[in-house]
Design a protein around this motif. Structure first.
Motif, PDB file in Angstrom:
ATOM      1  N   UNK A 157     -57.216  39.630 -24.299  1.00 53.28           N
ATOM      2  CA  UNK A 157     -55.961  39.174 -23.533  1.00 53.28           C
ATOM      3  C   UNK A 157     -56.033  38.122 -22.556  1.00 53.28           C
ATOM      4  N   UNK A 158     -54.909  37.191 -22.492  1.00 50.30           N
ATOM      5  CA  UNK A 158     -54.982  35.976 -21.742  1.00 50.30           C
ATOM      6  C   UNK A 158     -55.227  36.229 -20.204  1.00 50.30           C
ATOM      7  N   UNK A 159     -55.663  35.540 -19.337  1.00 46.33           N
ATOM      8  CA  UNK A 159     -55.597  35.669 -17.825  1.00 46.33           C
ATOM      9  C   UNK A 159     -53.941  36.063 -17.566  1.00 46.33           C
ATOM     10  N   UNK A 160     -53.856  36.838 -16.703  1.00 41.83           N
ATOM     11  CA  UNK A 160     -52.466  37.289 -16.286  1.00 41.83           C
ATOM     12  C   UNK A 160     -51.676  35.959 -15.848  1.00 41.83           C
ATOM     13  N   UNK A 161     -52.134  35.131 -15.331  1.00 36.80           N
ATOM     14  CA  UNK A 161     -51.403  33.946 -14.904  1.00 36.80           C
ATOM     15  C   UNK A 161     -51.149  33.097 -15.946  1.00 36.80           C
ATOM     16  N   UNK A 162     -52.048  33.014 -16.960  1.00 34.40           N
ATOM     17  CA  UNK A 162     -51.805  32.179 -18.102  1.00 34.40           C
ATOM     18  C   UNK A 162     -50.528  32.746 -18.892  1.00 34.40           C
ATOM     19  N   UNK A 163     -50.593  34.202 -18.991  1.00 37.70           N
ATOM     20  CA  UNK A 163     -49.654  34.791 -19.838  1.00 37.70           C
ATOM     21  C   UNK A 163     -48.453  34.560 -19.194  1.00 37.70           C
ATOM     22  N   UNK A 164     -48.155  34.917 -17.828  1.00 40.05           N
ATOM     23  CA  UNK A 164     -46.828  34.705 -17.026  1.00 40.05           C
ATOM     24  C   UNK A 164     -46.516  33.405 -17.159  1.00 40.05           C
ATOM     25  N   UNK A 165     -47.070  32.166 -17.558  1.00 34.92           N
ATOM     26  CA  UNK A 165     -46.676  31.089 -17.502  1.00 34.92           C
ATOM     27  C   UNK A 165     -46.037  30.854 -19.143  1.00 34.92           C
ATOM     28  N   UNK A 166     -46.676  31.363 -20.059  1.00 35.86           N
ATOM     29  CA  UNK A 166     -46.167  31.099 -21.331  1.00 35.86           C
ATOM     30  C   UNK A 166     -44.951  31.892 -21.374  1.00 35.86           C
ATOM     31  N   UNK A 167     -44.628  33.050 -20.963  1.00 32.20           N
ATOM     32  CA  UNK A 167     -43.603  33.842 -20.878  1.00 32.20           C
ATOM     33  C   UNK A 167     -42.444  33.105 -20.094  1.00 32.20           C
ATOM     34  N   UNK A 168     -42.788  32.638 -18.810  1.00 31.18           N
ATOM     35  CA  UNK A 168     -41.708  31.787 -18.234  1.00 31.18           C
ATOM     36  C   UNK A 168     -41.333  30.867 -18.643  1.00 31.18           C
ATOM     37  N   UNK A 169     -42.022  29.913 -19.499  1.00 37.09           N
ATOM     38  CA  UNK A 169     -41.726  28.845 -20.212  1.00 37.09           C
ATOM     39  C   UNK A 169     -40.970  29.035 -21.643  1.00 37.09           C
ATOM     40  N   UNK A 170     -41.010  30.377 -22.024  1.00 37.85           N
ATOM     41  CA  UNK A 170     -40.505  30.688 -23.455  1.00 37.85           C
ATOM     42  C   UNK A 170     -41.319  29.992 -24.412  1.00 37.85           C
ATOM     43  N   UNK A 171     -42.770  30.121 -24.188  1.00 40.62           N
ATOM     44  CA  UNK A 171     -43.552  29.367 -25.146  1.00 40.62           C
ATOM     45  C   UNK A 171     -43.213  29.834 -26.819  1.00 40.62           C
ATOM     46  N   UNK A 172     -43.359  28.807 -27.575  1.00 44.22           N
ATOM     47  CA  UNK A 172     -43.142  29.210 -28.961  1.00 44.22           C
ATOM     48  C   UNK A 172     -44.276  30.071 -29.433  1.00 44.22           C
ATOM     49  N   UNK A 173     -44.114  31.239 -30.169  1.00 38.12           N
ATOM     50  CA  UNK A 173     -44.849  32.262 -30.905  1.00 38.12           C
ATOM     51  C   UNK A 173     -46.310  31.461 -31.123  1.00 38.12           C
ATOM     52  N   UNK A 174     -46.170  30.562 -32.005  1.00 38.34           N
ATOM     53  CA  UNK A 174     -47.305  29.959 -32.559  1.00 38.34           C
ATOM     54  C   UNK A 174     -48.396  29.556 -31.479  1.00 38.34           C
ATOM     55  N   UNK A 175     -47.827  28.813 -30.446  1.00 34.18           N
ATOM     56  CA  UNK A 175     -48.562  28.598 -29.210  1.00 34.18           C
ATOM     57  C   UNK A 175     -49.364  29.608 -28.694  1.00 34.18           C
ATOM     58  N   UNK A 176     -48.395  30.619 -28.360  1.00 34.57           N
ATOM     59  CA  UNK A 176     -49.312  31.965 -27.848  1.00 34.57           C
ATOM     60  C   UNK A 176     -50.352  32.311 -28.635  1.00 34.57           C
ATOM     61  N   UNK A 177     -50.088  32.394 -30.004  1.00 37.37           N
ATOM     62  CA  UNK A 177     -51.153  32.899 -30.924  1.00 37.37           C
ATOM     63  C   UNK A 177     -52.339  32.146 -30.882  1.00 37.37           C
ATOM     64  N   UNK A 178     -52.197  30.617 -30.759  1.00 35.79           N
ATOM     65  CA  UNK A 178     -53.028  29.741 -30.820  1.00 35.79           C
ATOM     66  C   UNK A 178     -54.098  29.701 -29.560  1.00 35.79           C
ATOM     67  N   UNK A 179     -53.292  29.906 -28.333  1.00 34.87           N
ATOM     68  CA  UNK A 179     -53.676  29.942 -27.002  1.00 34.87           C
ATOM     69  C   UNK A 179     -54.619  31.341 -27.194  1.00 34.87           C
ATOM     70  N   UNK A 180     -54.209  32.414 -27.563  1.00 32.54           N
ATOM     71  CA  UNK A 180     -54.698  33.589 -27.508  1.00 32.54           C
ATOM     72  C   UNK A 180     -56.351  33.341 -28.545  1.00 32.54           C
ATOM     73  N   UNK A 181     -56.093  32.822 -29.558  1.00 33.67           N
ATOM     74  CA  UNK A 181     -57.493  32.657 -30.298  1.00 33.67           C
ATOM     75  C   UNK A 181     -58.545  31.705 -29.652  1.00 33.67           C
ATOM     76  N   UNK A 182     -58.141  30.711 -29.153  1.00 30.95           N
ATOM     77  CA  UNK A 182     -58.999  29.770 -28.526  1.00 30.95           C
ATOM     78  C   UNK A 182     -59.656  30.344 -27.147  1.00 30.95           C
ATOM     79  N   UNK A 183     -58.614  31.311 -26.540  1.00 32.08           N
ATOM     80  CA  UNK A 183     -59.089  31.898 -25.422  1.00 32.08           C
ATOM     81  C   UNK A 183     -60.165  32.950 -25.925  1.00 32.08           C
ATOM     82  N   UNK A 184     -60.082  33.573 -26.835  1.00 34.25           N
ATOM     83  CA  UNK A 184     -60.964  34.678 -27.223  1.00 34.25           C
ATOM     84  C   UNK A 184     -62.216  33.905 -27.578  1.00 34.25           C
ATOM     85  N   UNK A 185     -62.292  32.968 -28.221  1.00 35.49           N
ATOM     86  CA  UNK A 185     -63.334  32.011 -28.503  1.00 35.49           C
ATOM     87  C   UNK A 185     -64.220  31.854 -27.344  1.00 35.49           C
TER      88      UNK A 185
END
Length: 184
Positions: free
Chosen positions: A14-42
């Motif tokens: 899972x993304x750090x809570x602060x990063x997740x909140x930013x993505x939700x607040x900014x209504x980030x595109x789903x693909x961006x969320x997925x990309x940030x999720x996999x890069x964060x996981x690595x």
């Protein structure tokens, strides 16, 4: 598939809570969320591997990996095409959202790792952003090897083994990212 699906799907840290909140607040595109999720996981894997070898700010690396492309909220064409306008846009966006410069910088620096004396944390964010899709960058890996210390050849081989292991999962990460749309 929406942003929440990308952020909650099993299989990736899972993304750090602060990063997740930013993505939700900014209504980030789903693909961006997925990309940030996999890069964060690595990045989680890389920081866990590097942690015993060298002293660095692992939480900063993890936040940086989770937000490095956030400027693509402002430049969504760069979700499916080339471009670097998102880098400065992301840095400015993070600052405007109250993120301190030391964390916001990763949005600006992840594409310019080859500057003299780049901080180790910046190198790790860039490395995560490359190897998640199986891309290997010898000059970047050499810089990371030098910063890790230890006997150079042994350190290089250990890093190479770890990156090969990570790269082996690239197809699954690419498929995960591609399963999400570039628009919300």
């Amino acid at each position: 598939m929406n942003l929440r699906n990308a952020l909650d799907a099993p299989g990736y840290a899972p993304l750090p809570p602060r990063a997740r909140t930013l993505l939700e607040t900014l209504a980030a595109p789903p693909r961006l969320g997925a990309h940030l999720r996999v890069v964060h996981d690595v990045a989680v894997t890389l920081t866990g591997w590097a942690g015993p070898r060298v002293d660095f700010d692992a939480p900063a690396v993890l936040f940086g990996a989770a937000t490095h492309d956030i400027g693509k909220v402002r430049h969504p064409a760069e979700l499916s095409g080339a471009g670097s306008e998102h880098e400065l846009a992301g840095y400015s966006l993070l600052l405007s959202e109250g993120i301190e410069e030391g964390l916001a910088r990763f949005a600006r620096t992840h594409g310019s790792w080859d500057v003299p004396d780049a901080p180790f944390e910046d190198l790790l964010v860039t490395l995560a952003d490359k190897v998640w899709k199986g891309k290997r960058v010898p000059d970047l890996e050499q810089q990371v090897t030098e910063r890790l210390g230890g006997p150079p050849w042994e350190t290089f081989l250990a890093l190479d083994d770890e990156l090969e292991r990570i790269a082996a999962g690239a197809d699954a990460r690419l498929a995960f990212q591609a399963s999400y749309p570039t628009t919300g």
